[in-house]
Design an enzyme around this catalytic site. Structure first.
Site, PDB file in Angstrom:
ATOM      1  N   HIS A  93     -56.681 139.847 -52.456  1.00 52.76           N
ATOM      2  CA  HIS A  93     -57.459 138.871 -51.710  1.00 52.76           C
ATOM      3  C   HIS A  93     -56.885 138.670 -50.315  1.00 52.76           C
ATOM      4  CE1 HIS A  93     -54.124 136.493 -53.319  1.00 52.76           C
ATOM      5  NE2 HIS A  93     -54.383 135.555 -52.417  1.00 52.76           N
ATOM      6  N   ARG A 151     -46.245 127.797 -49.086  1.00 54.70           N
ATOM      7  CA  ARG A 151     -46.926 128.577 -48.043  1.00 54.70           C
ATOM      8  C   ARG A 151     -47.500 127.644 -46.987  1.00 54.70           C
ATOM      9  NH1 ARG A 151     -52.303 131.011 -49.967  1.00 54.70           N
ATOM     10  NH2 ARG A 151     -53.021 128.960 -49.271  1.00 54.70           N
TER      11      ARG A 151
END
Length: 311
Positions: free
Chosen positions: A137, A302
């Site tokens: 992805h 992240r």
């Protein structure tokens, strides 16, 4: 002096392109745009992890603010290698955010848990919560302006496994058969968060999310805004169909395009250690988090840098 090939090589016939559009044999592995040239780096040491994608950077301390010159040289490395790796970086979430902001404002992600701020997405995986990121992805393509890039650090590393892979989607585009490149030129595809996140929400919450984040269209082949390279820009997690094609034709074409990220020649694989950091160009890559560490814990944080609308 020309090299004489064995007679049997001269007799090879052109292979028919299989249904998945992947042929064995030589691949065109161009790391740079045809008009670009690589130059030596002066402010750090760069060690490639393969011929095409992924390089480890040493000589940069991510705890310290970047000078304009260092930021520019790191950006050149990012454009050339698509994903940069830093070892032995004992940084805080605040320092991680500060580093990422050198490339622009940070996004928030409404579908995932946060760390110490809304700009930090926390992936806490273990016995009670397996990972769902083991699919090729590109991050947040369900946004009208998907992320420019992401900076990921592991807070807790499993004793074995938990690697991440990245694939160079410019190389994936370059190696498509010519008739496929012609077929997808100018096409658009629909991207939607639902395939990736519907399992985590009840019906009412999902409906509210759908009102806030309706499906968006992006070109099947985007042009990188800094390098000018054409990049295959569909992914299995969020791309639902190609605009203007009937469902069967769209599904067949998407299966062919999704398969390109699986080619090992386009990939780099990174094994995490404590205090490792990865910084990738979300406009040029797809990635895959290997889910082979259960029931051990793997905790990652992240931050994502806001991007622009693909063209």
């Amino acid at each position: 002096m020309p090299v004489e090939l064995p007679e049997r090589v001269h007799r090879l016939r052109p292979a028919e392109v299989p249904a998945d559009g992947i042929l064995e044999g030589p691949r065109l592995l161009s790391r740079l745009h045809e008009n670009d040239r690589s130059h030596a780096y002066e402010m750090f040491t760069l060690c490639p992890l393969g011929p095409l994608i992924g390089a480890e950077i040493t000589g940069v301390d991510l705890r310290r603010p970047l000078t304009a010159e260092l930021r520019e040289e790191l950006n050149r490395a990012l454009l050339e290698w698509k994903v940069l790796f830093f070892r032995d970086q004992d940084i805080t979430a605040a320092q991680q955010r500060a580093f990422a902001r050198n490339w622009g404002p940070l996004e928030t992600n409404p579908f995932l848990p946060s760390g110490d701020s809304d700009e930090v997405t926390r992936f806490a995986r273990g016995a009670g919560m397996p990972g769902f990121e083991n699919i090729w992805h590109t991050d947040v393509t369900w946004r009208p302006e998907p992320a420019l890039g992401s900076v990921l650090r592991l807070v807790e590393v499993p004793p074995l496994g938990g690697d991440t892979l990245w694939a160079d989607m410019a190389a994936a585009y370059d190696n498509l058969p010519a008739d496929v490149r012609e077929r997808i030129a100018g096409l658009a595809a629909v991207h939607d968060f639902v395939p990736g996140f519907a399992r985590f929400a009840d019906h009412d919450l999902l409906a509210r999310w759908q009102d806030r984040f309706p499906p968006v269209e992006h070109p099947v082949v985007r042009t990188h805004p800094e390098t000018g390279r054409k990049t295959l820009f569909v992914n299995q997690a969020f791309t639902t169909h190609i605009t203007g094609l009937d469902r069967d034709e769209s599904d067949r074409l998407l299966r062919l395009l999704f398969a390109q990220a699986h080619v090992p020649e386009y990939q780099v694989r990174f094994s995490w250690r404590p205090n490792s950091v990865a910084f990738w160009d979300n406009r040029a890559t797809q990635h895959y988090a290997v889910n082979d560490y259960h029931p051990h814990a793997r905790v990652a944080e992240r931050v994502a840098i806001a991007g622009d609308r693909p063209f």
